[in-house]
Design an enzyme around this catalytic site. Structure first.
Site, short mmCIF file in Angstrom:
data_model
loop_
_atom_site.label_atom_id
_atom_site.label_comp_id
_atom_site.label_asym_id
_atom_site.label_seq_id
_atom_site.Cartn_x
_atom_site.Cartn_y
_atom_site.Cartn_z
N CYS A 72 0.81 -1.22 0.00
CA CYS A 72 0.00 0.00 0.00
C CYS A 72 0.84 1.27 0.00
O CYS A 72 0.66 2.16 -0.84
CB CYS A 72 -1.02 -0.01 1.13
SG CYS A 72 -0.33 0.08 2.80
N HIS A 122 -3.15 1.12 6.80
CA HIS A 122 -3.29 1.09 5.34
C HIS A 122 -3.36 2.51 4.81
O HIS A 122 -3.79 3.43 5.51
CB HIS A 122 -4.57 0.32 4.98
CG HIS A 122 -4.73 0.06 3.52
ND1 HIS A 122 -3.85 -0.72 2.80
CD2 HIS A 122 -5.66 0.49 2.63
CE1 HIS A 122 -4.26 -0.77 1.52
NE2 HIS A 122 -5.34 -0.04 1.40
N HIS A 134 -5.50 1.83 -4.47
CA HIS A 134 -4.66 1.23 -3.43
C HIS A 134 -4.24 -0.18 -3.79
O HIS A 134 -4.79 -0.80 -4.70
CB HIS A 134 -5.38 1.26 -2.07
CG HIS A 134 -6.57 0.34 -1.97
ND1 HIS A 134 -6.80 -0.43 -0.87
CD2 HIS A 134 -7.59 0.08 -2.83
CE1 HIS A 134 -7.91 -1.13 -1.04
NE2 HIS A 134 -8.42 -0.83 -2.21
#
Length: 158
Positions: A72, A122, A134
């Site tokens: 990520c 994240h 993402h």
């Protein structure tokens, strides 16, 4: 003479309707917040969104920073680096080194962070319309996805 009065009255009615329409649009925008999304993204952010989108389908690999595989924060690092803005490596560091903003201020190209306890779990790049680009998790690929949680934080890389 009667036709002239009617034409003048119709023209005046149209002018009033136009003014009222614009007034309603401006009022609604200030109450609902879409005006924030209508703002132009930062030069880095706009480019970063396009770069992240170009990586659609790239596999998630823990620790990878591109150009063919990403985690990520590796995707955000890569996209912003290619756009001309250097970010730190991890999601936690990216969160700490970017300008924190509120939800109503977000524009495409801002970063979206998902807290996990005392850390950031994240990160993705805001694409507009409640969606982010993402690299979700092992076994998945870079994709555009709706923000699935209300527990998020926004920042801007300026």
């Amino acid at each position: 003479m009667d036709n002239r009065k009617r034409s003048t009255a119709q023209l005046e009615t149209r002018r009033i309707a136009t003014v009222l329409t614009f007034s309603v649009i401006i009022s609604l925008a200030s109450f609902t917040g879409p005006a924030a999304e209508a703002q132009a993204a930062s030069p880095y952010g706009a480019k970063a969104v396009a770069i992240a989108a170009s990586k659609r389908g790239a596999p998630y690999v823990y620790g990878a920073t591109g150009p063919r595989e990403f985690d990520c924060s590796g995707l955000t690092l890569y996209a912003f680096r290619k756009a001309g803005r250097v970010l730190p490596r991890t999601a936690d560091e990216q969160y700490e080194h970017t300008r924190h903003i509120g939800r109503v201020q977000r524009v495409p190209g801002d970063l979206v962070f998902f807290p996990a306890g005392a850390t950031i779990g994240h990160v993705g790049i805001y694409a507009g319309h409640d969606k982010i680009w993402h690299a979700p998790r092992p076994g998945s690929r870079v994709r555009l996805e709706r923000i699935w949680s209300g527990n998020v934080r926004y920042t801007r890389a300026t």
